[in-house]
Scaffold this motif. Structure first.
Motif, PDB file in Angstrom:
ATOM      1  N   ARG A 161       0.851  -1.187   0.000  1.00 28.75           N
ATOM      2  CA  ARG A 161       0.000   0.000   0.000  1.00 28.75           C
ATOM      3  C   ARG A 161       0.889   1.239   0.000  1.00 28.75           C
ATOM      4  NH1 ARG A 161      -4.884  -2.262  -1.216  1.00 28.75           N
ATOM      5  NH2 ARG A 161      -5.344  -3.963   0.220  1.00 28.75           N
ATOM      6  N   ALA A 162       0.694   2.089  -0.994  1.00 34.55           N
ATOM      7  CA  ALA A 162       1.505   3.300  -1.115  1.00 34.55           C
ATOM      8  C   ALA A 162       0.587   4.499  -1.335  1.00 34.55           C
ATOM      9  CB  ALA A 162       2.507   3.157  -2.265  1.00 34.55           C
ATOM     10  N   PRO A 163      -0.160   4.911  -0.306  1.00 35.41           N
ATOM     11  CA  PRO A 163      -1.082   6.035  -0.472  1.00 35.41           C
ATOM     12  C   PRO A 163      -0.381   7.378  -0.613  1.00 35.41           C
ATOM     13  CG  PRO A 163      -1.022   5.343   1.826  1.00 35.41           C
ATOM     14  CD  PRO A 163      -0.220   4.333   1.046  1.00 35.41           C
ATOM     15  N   ARG A 164       0.881   7.464  -0.159  1.00 37.65           N
ATOM     16  CA  ARG A 164       1.640   8.717  -0.249  1.00 37.65           C
ATOM     17  C   ARG A 164       2.815   8.539  -1.211  1.00 37.65           C
ATOM     18  NH1 ARG A 164       0.039   7.882   4.808  1.00 37.65           N
ATOM     19  NH2 ARG A 164       1.912   6.699   5.335  1.00 37.65           N
ATOM     20  N   PRO A 165       3.311   9.643  -1.782  1.00 36.97           N
ATOM     21  CA  PRO A 165       4.391   9.549  -2.767  1.00 36.97           C
ATOM     22  C   PRO A 165       5.586   8.752  -2.263  1.00 36.97           C
ATOM     23  CG  PRO A 165       3.518  11.773  -2.721  1.00 36.97           C
ATOM     24  CD  PRO A 165       2.869  11.046  -1.583  1.00 36.97           C
ATOM     25  N   LEU A 166       6.124   7.943  -3.149  1.00 37.38           N
ATOM     26  CA  LEU A 166       7.295   7.121  -2.852  1.00 37.38           C
ATOM     27  C   LEU A 166       8.416   7.544  -3.797  1.00 37.38           C
ATOM     28  CD1 LEU A 166       8.554   4.645  -1.375  1.00 37.38           C
ATOM     29  CD2 LEU A 166       7.675   3.239  -3.261  1.00 37.38           C
ATOM     30  N   ALA A 167       9.488   8.060  -3.236  1.00 39.59           N
ATOM     31  CA  ALA A 167      10.622   8.488  -4.060  1.00 39.59           C
ATOM     32  C   ALA A 167      11.184   7.307  -4.833  1.00 39.59           C
ATOM     33  CB  ALA A 167      11.702   9.108  -3.182  1.00 39.59           C
ATOM     34  N   ARG A 168      11.599   7.563  -6.065  1.00 43.31           N
ATOM     35  CA  ARG A 168      12.128   6.477  -6.888  1.00 43.31           C
ATOM     36  C   ARG A 168      13.362   5.841  -6.253  1.00 43.31           C
ATOM     37  NH1 ARG A 168      10.044   6.201 -12.224  1.00 43.31           N
ATOM     38  NH2 ARG A 168       8.793   8.006 -12.834  1.00 43.31           N
ATOM     39  N   HIS A 170      13.932   5.531  -3.068  1.00 41.32           N
ATOM     40  CA  HIS A 170      13.438   4.655  -2.010  1.00 41.32           C
ATOM     41  C   HIS A 170      12.866   3.376  -2.608  1.00 41.32           C
ATOM     42  CE1 HIS A 170      10.806   4.317   1.889  1.00 41.32           C
ATOM     43  NE2 HIS A 170      11.633   3.301   1.740  1.00 41.32           N
ATOM     44  N   ALA A 171      12.124   3.523  -3.714  1.00 38.82           N
ATOM     45  CA  ALA A 171      11.577   2.343  -4.393  1.00 38.82           C
ATOM     46  C   ALA A 171      12.690   1.405  -4.830  1.00 38.82           C
ATOM     47  CB  ALA A 171      10.739   2.772  -5.598  1.00 38.82           C
ATOM     48  N   GLY A 172      13.790   1.968  -5.315  1.00 37.45           N
ATOM     49  CA  GLY A 172      14.916   1.149  -5.733  1.00 37.45           C
ATOM     50  C   GLY A 172      15.538   0.400  -4.576  1.00 37.45           C
ATOM     51  N   GLN A 173      15.602   1.032  -3.417  1.00 38.02           N
ATOM     52  CA  GLN A 173      16.147   0.366  -2.232  1.00 38.02           C
ATOM     53  C   GLN A 173      15.269  -0.810  -1.805  1.00 38.02           C
ATOM     54  OE1 GLN A 173      16.315   3.663   0.470  1.00 38.02           O
ATOM     55  NE2 GLN A 173      18.214   4.496  -0.391  1.00 38.02           N
ATOM     56  N   ILE A 174      13.944  -0.588  -1.845  1.00 39.10           N
ATOM     57  CA  ILE A 174      13.021  -1.674  -1.506  1.00 39.10           C
ATOM     58  C   ILE A 174      13.191  -2.830  -2.479  1.00 39.10           C
ATOM     59  CG2 ILE A 174      10.591  -2.330  -1.310  1.00 39.10           C
ATOM     60  CD1 ILE A 174      10.014   0.598  -0.560  1.00 39.10           C
ATOM     61  N   LEU A 175      13.201  -2.499  -3.775  1.00 36.28           N
ATOM     62  CA  LEU A 175      13.320  -3.534  -4.796  1.00 36.28           C
ATOM     63  C   LEU A 175      14.620  -4.309  -4.646  1.00 36.28           C
ATOM     64  CD1 LEU A 175      12.085  -4.788  -7.371  1.00 36.28           C
ATOM     65  CD2 LEU A 175      13.361  -3.084  -8.680  1.00 36.28           C
ATOM     66  N   SER A 176      15.698  -3.602  -4.384  1.00 37.46           N
ATOM     67  CA  SER A 176      17.001  -4.264  -4.249  1.00 37.46           C
ATOM     68  C   SER A 176      16.996  -5.248  -3.090  1.00 37.46           C
ATOM     69  CB  SER A 176      18.091  -3.207  -4.034  1.00 37.46           C
ATOM     70  OG  SER A 176      19.352  -3.820  -3.853  1.00 37.46           O
ATOM     71  N   GLU A 177      16.418  -4.844  -1.953  1.00 38.82           N
ATOM     72  CA  GLU A 177      16.383  -5.750  -0.803  1.00 38.82           C
ATOM     73  C   GLU A 177      15.524  -6.977  -1.098  1.00 38.82           C
ATOM     74  OE1 GLU A 177      15.561  -5.839   3.996  1.00 38.82           O
ATOM     75  OE2 GLU A 177      14.616  -4.258   2.804  1.00 38.82           O
ATOM     76  N   LEU A 178      14.340  -6.753  -1.693  1.00 36.65           N
ATOM     77  CA  LEU A 178      13.442  -7.873  -1.961  1.00 36.65           C
ATOM     78  C   LEU A 178      14.043  -8.832  -2.987  1.00 36.65           C
ATOM     79  CD1 LEU A 178       9.932  -6.143  -2.032  1.00 36.65           C
ATOM     80  CD2 LEU A 178      11.196  -7.104  -0.097  1.00 36.65           C
ATOM     81  N   GLU A 179      14.672  -8.298  -4.024  1.00 33.17           N
ATOM     82  CA  GLU A 179      15.261  -9.158  -5.046  1.00 33.17           C
ATOM     83  C   GLU A 179      16.466  -9.920  -4.501  1.00 33.17           C
ATOM     84  OE1 GLU A 179      15.934  -6.721  -8.491  1.00 33.17           O
ATOM     85  OE2 GLU A 179      13.921  -7.193  -9.279  1.00 33.17           O
ATOM     86  N   SER A 180      17.182  -9.338  -3.573  1.00 28.25           N
ATOM     87  CA  SER A 180      18.307 -10.043  -2.956  1.00 28.25           C
ATOM     88  C   SER A 180      17.807 -11.274  -2.208  1.00 28.25           C
ATOM     89  CB  SER A 180      19.042  -9.100  -2.001  1.00 28.25           C
ATOM     90  OG  SER A 180      20.080  -9.780  -1.334  1.00 28.25           O
ATOM     91  N   HIS A 181      16.718 -11.125  -1.463  1.00 32.28           N
ATOM     92  CA  HIS A 181      16.135 -12.270  -0.759  1.00 32.28           C
ATOM     93  C   HIS A 181      15.602 -13.303  -1.765  1.00 32.28           C
ATOM     94  CE1 HIS A 181      16.190 -10.926   3.473  1.00 32.28           C
ATOM     95  NE2 HIS A 181      16.048  -9.704   2.984  1.00 32.28           N
ATOM     96  N   ALA A 182      14.968 -12.808  -2.842  1.00 37.13           N
ATOM     97  CA  ALA A 182      14.390 -13.716  -3.837  1.00 37.13           C
ATOM     98  C   ALA A 182      15.468 -14.527  -4.552  1.00 37.13           C
ATOM     99  CB  ALA A 182      13.573 -12.915  -4.850  1.00 37.13           C
ATOM    100  N   GLN A 183      16.607 -13.904  -4.832  1.00 35.99           N
ATOM    101  CA  GLN A 183      17.693 -14.628  -5.482  1.00 35.99           C
ATOM    102  C   GLN A 183      18.191 -15.764  -4.609  1.00 35.99           C
ATOM    103  OE1 GLN A 183      20.589 -11.641  -6.464  1.00 35.99           O
ATOM    104  NE2 GLN A 183      19.339 -10.750  -8.106  1.00 35.99           N
ATOM    105  N   ARG A 184      18.258 -15.541  -3.319  1.00 33.86           N
ATOM    106  CA  ARG A 184      18.703 -16.606  -2.416  1.00 33.86           C
ATOM    107  C   ARG A 184      17.680 -17.740  -2.368  1.00 33.86           C
ATOM    108  NH1 ARG A 184      20.423 -12.187   0.888  1.00 33.86           N
ATOM    109  NH2 ARG A 184      18.628 -12.422   2.288  1.00 33.86           N
ATOM    110  N   ALA A 185      16.390 -17.392  -2.536  1.00 35.01           N
ATOM    111  CA  ALA A 185      15.349 -18.420  -2.536  1.00 35.01           C
ATOM    112  C   ALA A 185      15.245 -19.117  -3.884  1.00 35.01           C
ATOM    113  CB  ALA A 185      13.998 -17.799  -2.166  1.00 35.01           C
ATOM    114  N   GLY A 186      15.817 -18.523  -4.926  1.00 37.40           N
ATOM    115  CA  GLY A 186      15.786 -19.133  -6.258  1.00 37.40           C
ATOM    116  C   GLY A 186      14.488 -18.932  -7.008  1.00 37.40           C
ATOM    117  N   ILE A 187      13.702 -17.904  -6.632  1.00 37.11           N
ATOM    118  CA  ILE A 187      12.449 -17.609  -7.344  1.00 37.11           C
ATOM    119  C   ILE A 187      12.339 -16.107  -7.565  1.00 37.11           C
ATOM    120  CG2 ILE A 187      11.229 -19.621  -6.440  1.00 37.11           C
ATOM    121  CD1 ILE A 187       9.811 -17.709  -4.472  1.00 37.11           C
TER     122      ILE A 187
END
Length: 234
Positions: A161-168, A170-187
């Motif tokens: 949920r992102a009802p307020r503006p999200l700086a790009r 910041h979005a990149g930091q979120i994506l980087s963390e989530l993708e790092s976890h996903a790579q370790r899980a292999g999906i």
């Protein structure tokens, strides 16, 4: 029905009677239904799937008073059906964020990559702490319904949920963390931001594209800023 093709029932209301989405039923919410209305040309698998799991997901579509656009899922990606439910048949509403602390009924299924990744994010994803978020797709459906849906090759789909503006940035930091976890899980992890203008892909917003696709009940729109875009015409 063509194999692998998403089909939809015709709206049970006249053209011109459409209304904007009711805030009570938000896209990706799961509805537990006491019954499922039947329409012509319904795929053969729908009744058995609903009997096994009387749940449906709210679709991003306009509807009429007392009617909700829903999607029913069966086995595999080929079995997806867009149809309609009556509001009076809704027994419970489960939002993705309501599942944030849920586990599969069979704890042995925690070993499946999608569930393992989800558990990992719940424990360690600091970038999500400031948001309301939760699983959609097969993980969300299984957690809500208790019916085994996730497979060894399932991706993890998330809604933030992102009802307020999200700086790009910041979005990149979120994506980087989530993708790092996903790579370790292999999906793969597929993340959608729910903004005032509709749903946008976190990856698109983080990539710095001049305009991103916002999925809205009245159709997709390309927007420069989903938080300042004018409302879609009603």
């Amino acid at each position: 029905m063509e194999t692998g093709t998403r089909t939809c029932a015709a709206p049970p209301f006249a053209a011109g009677d459409e209304r904007p989405c009711n805030v009570r039923w938000r896209p990706h919410d799961l509805l537990r239904l006491r019954r499922l209305a039947s329409f012509d040309s319904e795929p053969d698998w729908v009744r058995a799937a609903f009997a096994a799991a009387p749940f449906a997901v709210v679709r991003r579509a306009q509807s009429a008073f007392g009617v909700i656009a829903i999607g029913v899922r069966g086995h595999g990606r080929a079995q997806r059906y867009g149809t309609w439910a009556e509001a009076a048949d809704v027994e419970a509403v489960i939002a993705p964020e309501d599942l944030a602390d849920s586990l599969p009924a069979d704890t042995e299924r925690l070993a499946l990559p999608a569930f393992a990744l989800y558990a990992d994010l719940r424990r360690e994803a600091q970038s999500l702490a400031a948001f309301a978020w939760g699983p959609t797709g097969s993980v969300g459906f299984e957690l809500a319904s208790g019916v085994p849906t996730v497979t060894a090759t399932s991706d993890l789909d998330l809604l933030i949920r992102a009802p307020r503006p999200l700086a790009r940035e910041h979005a990149g930091q979120i994506l980087s963390e989530l993708e790092s976890h996903a790579q370790r899980a292999g999906i793969r992890v597929d993340v959608q931001l729910e903004t005032p203008a509709g749903g946008i892909a976190l990856a698109e917003w983080a990539a710095g594209k001049p305009r991103v696709m916002a999925r809205h009940a009245q159709g997709p729109r390309l927007l420069a800023d989903p938080w300042t875009a004018p409302a879609a015409p009603t």
